[in-house]
Scaffold this motif. Structure first.
Motif, PDB file in Angstrom:
ATOM      1  N   ASN A  84      14.726   5.682  -8.807  1.00 29.44           N
ATOM      2  CA  ASN A  84      14.772   4.832  -9.960  1.00 29.44           C
ATOM      3  C   ASN A  84      14.996   3.459  -9.731  1.00 29.44           C
ATOM      4  OD1 ASN A  84      14.906   4.095 -12.612  1.00 29.44           O
ATOM      5  ND2 ASN A  84      17.136   4.438 -12.805  1.00 29.44           N
ATOM      6  N   TRP A  85      13.859   2.984  -8.903  1.00 33.41           N
ATOM      7  CA  TRP A  85      14.152   1.570  -8.128  1.00 33.41           C
ATOM      8  C   TRP A  85      13.572   0.542  -8.914  1.00 33.41           C
ATOM      9  CZ3 TRP A  85       9.705  -1.336  -7.061  1.00 33.41           C
ATOM     10  CH2 TRP A  85       8.398  -0.419  -6.953  1.00 33.41           C
ATOM     11  N   GLN A  86      13.203   0.858 -10.181  1.00 30.77           N
ATOM     12  CA  GLN A  86      12.459  -0.183 -11.119  1.00 30.77           C
ATOM     13  C   GLN A  86      13.396  -0.924 -11.847  1.00 30.77           C
ATOM     14  OE1 GLN A  86       9.272  -0.577 -11.257  1.00 30.77           O
ATOM     15  NE2 GLN A  86       8.676   1.190  -9.986  1.00 30.77           N
ATOM     16  N   SER A  87      14.708  -0.742 -11.635  1.00 26.10           N
ATOM     17  CA  SER A  87      15.846  -1.801 -11.954  1.00 26.10           C
ATOM     18  C   SER A  87      16.908  -1.824 -10.934  1.00 26.10           C
ATOM     19  CB  SER A  87      16.511  -1.113 -13.538  1.00 26.10           C
ATOM     20  OG  SER A  87      17.280   0.077 -13.292  1.00 26.10           O
ATOM     21  N   ASP A  88      17.589  -2.938 -11.114  1.00 28.46           N
ATOM     22  CA  ASP A  88      18.768  -3.182  -9.925  1.00 28.46           C
ATOM     23  C   ASP A  88      19.743  -3.571 -10.736  1.00 28.46           C
ATOM     24  OD1 ASP A  88      20.245  -4.320  -7.942  1.00 28.46           O
ATOM     25  OD2 ASP A  88      18.691  -5.205  -7.058  1.00 28.46           O
ATOM     26  N   PHE A  89      20.809  -2.721 -10.691  1.00 26.85           N
ATOM     27  CA  PHE A  89      21.762  -2.841 -11.628  1.00 26.85           C
ATOM     28  C   PHE A  89      21.548  -3.137 -13.145  1.00 26.85           C
ATOM     29  CE2 PHE A  89      23.446  -3.185  -7.248  1.00 26.85           C
ATOM     30  CZ  PHE A  89      24.595  -2.434  -7.511  1.00 26.85           C
ATOM     31  N   PHE A 105       1.999  14.898  12.185  1.00 24.31           N
ATOM     32  CA  PHE A 105       2.334  15.815  11.039  1.00 24.31           C
ATOM     33  C   PHE A 105       1.225  15.706  10.150  1.00 24.31           C
ATOM     34  CE2 PHE A 105       6.271  14.358  12.674  1.00 24.31           C
ATOM     35  CZ  PHE A 105       7.054  15.610  13.131  1.00 24.31           C
ATOM     36  N   SER A 106       0.738  17.006   9.532  1.00 21.42           N
ATOM     37  CA  SER A 106      -0.460  17.122   8.790  1.00 21.42           C
ATOM     38  C   SER A 106       0.205  17.056   7.241  1.00 21.42           C
ATOM     39  CB  SER A 106      -0.979  18.683   8.736  1.00 21.42           C
ATOM     40  OG  SER A 106       0.250  19.480   8.347  1.00 21.42           O
ATOM     41  N   GLN A 107       1.398  16.580   6.869  1.00 14.49           N
ATOM     42  CA  GLN A 107       1.884  16.437   5.517  1.00 14.49           C
ATOM     43  C   GLN A 107       2.933  15.512   5.467  1.00 14.49           C
ATOM     44  OE1 GLN A 107       1.954  20.643   5.303  1.00 14.49           O
ATOM     45  NE2 GLN A 107       4.396  20.492   4.917  1.00 14.49           N
ATOM     46  N   LYS A 108       3.308  15.038   4.512  1.00 15.49           N
ATOM     47  CA  LYS A 108       4.377  13.947   4.417  1.00 15.49           C
ATOM     48  C   LYS A 108       5.684  14.599   4.426  1.00 15.49           C
ATOM     49  CE  LYS A 108       2.081  10.474   1.706  1.00 15.49           C
ATOM     50  NZ  LYS A 108       1.931   9.777   0.379  1.00 15.49           N
ATOM     51  N   GLU A 115      11.171  -6.846  -6.424  1.00 12.88           N
ATOM     52  CA  GLU A 115      11.723  -6.387  -5.233  1.00 12.88           C
ATOM     53  C   GLU A 115      11.365  -4.966  -5.084  1.00 12.88           C
ATOM     54  OE1 GLU A 115      15.977  -6.522  -5.663  1.00 12.88           O
ATOM     55  OE2 GLU A 115      16.085  -4.823  -6.952  1.00 12.88           O
ATOM     56  N   VAL A 116      11.414  -4.485  -3.999  1.00 13.08           N
ATOM     57  CA  VAL A 116      11.161  -2.940  -3.642  1.00 13.08           C
ATOM     58  C   VAL A 116      12.297  -2.426  -2.696  1.00 13.08           C
ATOM     59  CG1 VAL A 116       8.782  -3.366  -3.569  1.00 13.08           C
ATOM     60  CG2 VAL A 116       9.878  -3.498  -1.348  1.00 13.08           C
ATOM     61  N   PRO A 117      12.622  -1.160  -2.760  1.00 13.96           N
ATOM     62  CA  PRO A 117      13.524  -0.490  -1.819  1.00 13.96           C
ATOM     63  C   PRO A 117      13.530  -0.802  -0.374  1.00 13.96           C
ATOM     64  CG  PRO A 117      12.524   0.886  -3.369  1.00 13.96           C
ATOM     65  CD  PRO A 117      11.749  -0.458  -3.368  1.00 13.96           C
ATOM     66  N   TRP A 118      14.437  -0.686   0.221  1.00 11.96           N
ATOM     67  CA  TRP A 118      14.776  -0.885   1.737  1.00 11.96           C
ATOM     68  C   TRP A 118      15.150   0.062   2.459  1.00 11.96           C
ATOM     69  CZ3 TRP A 118      14.762  -3.169   6.279  1.00 11.96           C
ATOM     70  CH2 TRP A 118      15.999  -3.290   7.176  1.00 11.96           C
ATOM     71  N   LYS A 165       0.839  -1.234   0.108  1.00 10.51           N
ATOM     72  CA  LYS A 165       0.089  -0.070   0.076  1.00 10.51           C
ATOM     73  C   LYS A 165       0.833   1.509  -0.132  1.00 10.51           C
ATOM     74  CE  LYS A 165      -3.453  -2.146   2.885  1.00 10.51           C
ATOM     75  NZ  LYS A 165      -4.190  -1.930   4.134  1.00 10.51           N
ATOM     76  N   ALA A 166       2.149   1.485   0.669  1.00 13.91           N
ATOM     77  CA  ALA A 166       2.769   2.427   0.935  1.00 13.91           C
ATOM     78  C   ALA A 166       3.799   2.791  -0.298  1.00 13.91           C
ATOM     79  CB  ALA A 166       3.565   2.291   2.231  1.00 13.91           C
ATOM     80  N   LEU A 167       3.548   1.727  -1.248  1.00 10.63           N
ATOM     81  CA  LEU A 167       4.759   1.847  -2.358  1.00 10.63           C
ATOM     82  C   LEU A 167       4.513   3.167  -3.017  1.00 10.63           C
ATOM     83  CD1 LEU A 167       6.767  -0.136  -3.663  1.00 10.63           C
ATOM     84  CD2 LEU A 167       5.037  -0.501  -5.621  1.00 10.63           C
ATOM     85  N   ASN A 168       3.629   4.188  -3.081  1.00 16.13           N
ATOM     86  CA  ASN A 168       3.394   5.396  -3.496  1.00 16.13           C
ATOM     87  C   ASN A 168       4.470   6.379  -2.838  1.00 16.13           C
ATOM     88  OD1 ASN A 168       1.844   5.302  -1.619  1.00 16.13           O
ATOM     89  ND2 ASN A 168       0.270   6.658  -2.577  1.00 16.13           N
ATOM     90  N   ASN A 169       4.721   5.860  -1.614  1.00 20.71           N
ATOM     91  CA  ASN A 169       5.518   6.786  -0.775  1.00 20.71           C
ATOM     92  C   ASN A 169       7.215   7.041  -1.178  1.00 20.71           C
ATOM     93  OD1 ASN A 169       3.539   7.713   0.748  1.00 20.71           O
ATOM     94  ND2 ASN A 169       3.749   6.035   2.219  1.00 20.71           N
ATOM     95  N   ILE A 170       7.522   5.729  -2.151  1.00 17.53           N
ATOM     96  CA  ILE A 170       8.719   5.781  -2.333  1.00 17.53           C
ATOM     97  C   ILE A 170       8.980   6.858  -3.719  1.00 17.53           C
ATOM     98  CG2 ILE A 170      10.702   4.332  -3.476  1.00 17.53           C
ATOM     99  CD1 ILE A 170       8.933   1.917  -2.244  1.00 17.53           C
ATOM    100  N   SER A 171       9.919   7.585  -3.594  1.00 15.20           N
ATOM    101  CA  SER A 171      10.378   8.840  -4.419  1.00 15.20           C
ATOM    102  C   SER A 171      10.374   8.034  -5.838  1.00 15.20           C
ATOM    103  CB  SER A 171      11.343   9.467  -4.129  1.00 15.20           C
ATOM    104  OG  SER A 171      11.812  10.395  -5.036  1.00 15.20           O
ATOM    105  N   PRO A 172       9.664   8.538  -7.101  1.00 16.79           N
ATOM    106  CA  PRO A 172      10.369   7.950  -8.231  1.00 16.79           C
ATOM    107  C   PRO A 172      11.829   8.353  -8.587  1.00 16.79           C
ATOM    108  CG  PRO A 172       8.340   9.711  -8.336  1.00 16.79           C
ATOM    109  CD  PRO A 172       8.831   9.559  -6.797  1.00 16.79           C
TER     110      PRO A 172
END
Length: 160
Positions: free
Chosen positions: A113-118, A143-146, A126-129, A103-110
């Protein structure tokens, strides 16, 4: 063959997955960082309240766990991998797509560039860690905002 979830870089998987429910989750990760180990002990307490037992299985070399997974001899549910180990697991068909369940994937900043690994497309496997230089974990609603300014953080610290 057992399918596992791989994480390489933001520990959102256990806190934000939906259909997957487990009483015990075996997370295989490098155990050589006191900061990471401390964070995982905190995560264990948070997840325990949700009825999930997170077991941090500390490893010195993730490639050994990868070999066991490919051979079908591991109980790993989640593994912290690097690019080389991700490639081996993907090639062996040992990974399960997890990105759509977070659900929180949209919190990862585009910008990460995590859509590729090397250079290898992750295809949701896989997802960032832990790419953040500074991560703030706060009580929901504090907090009222991200995005939190230094002033807002200081004010929250003084108020509590």
């Amino acid at each position: 063959m057992r399918f596992i979830a791989a994480i390489s870089l933001l520990f959102v998987t256990l806190f934000a997955t939906s259909p997957l429910k487990a009483n015990e989750v075996n997370f295989y990760a490098w155990g050589g960082s006191s900061e990471v180990n401390s964070y995982l002990r905190w995560a264990q307490k948070e997840l325990k309240a949700e009825g999930i037992q997170l077991r941090h299985n500390k490893v010195a070399d993730a490639s050994e766990v990868v070999k066991q997974l490919i051979d079908g001899r591991s109980n790993a549910d989640i593994i912290w991998v690097n690019g080389e180990n991700f490639h081996a697991l993907k090639k062996a068909g040992a990974l399960r797509s997890i990105a759509d369940e977070i659900k929180a994937l949209n919190n990862i900043s585009p910008e990460l560039n995590w859509q590729s690994d090397f250079g290898e497309p992750v295809d949701g496997l896989e997802v960032p860690w832990g790419v953040g230089q500074f991560n703030l974990i706060s009580r929901p609603g504090l907090f009222s905002q991200k995005a939190v300014s230094a002033e807002a953080l200081l004010n929250a610290a003084w108020e509590k």
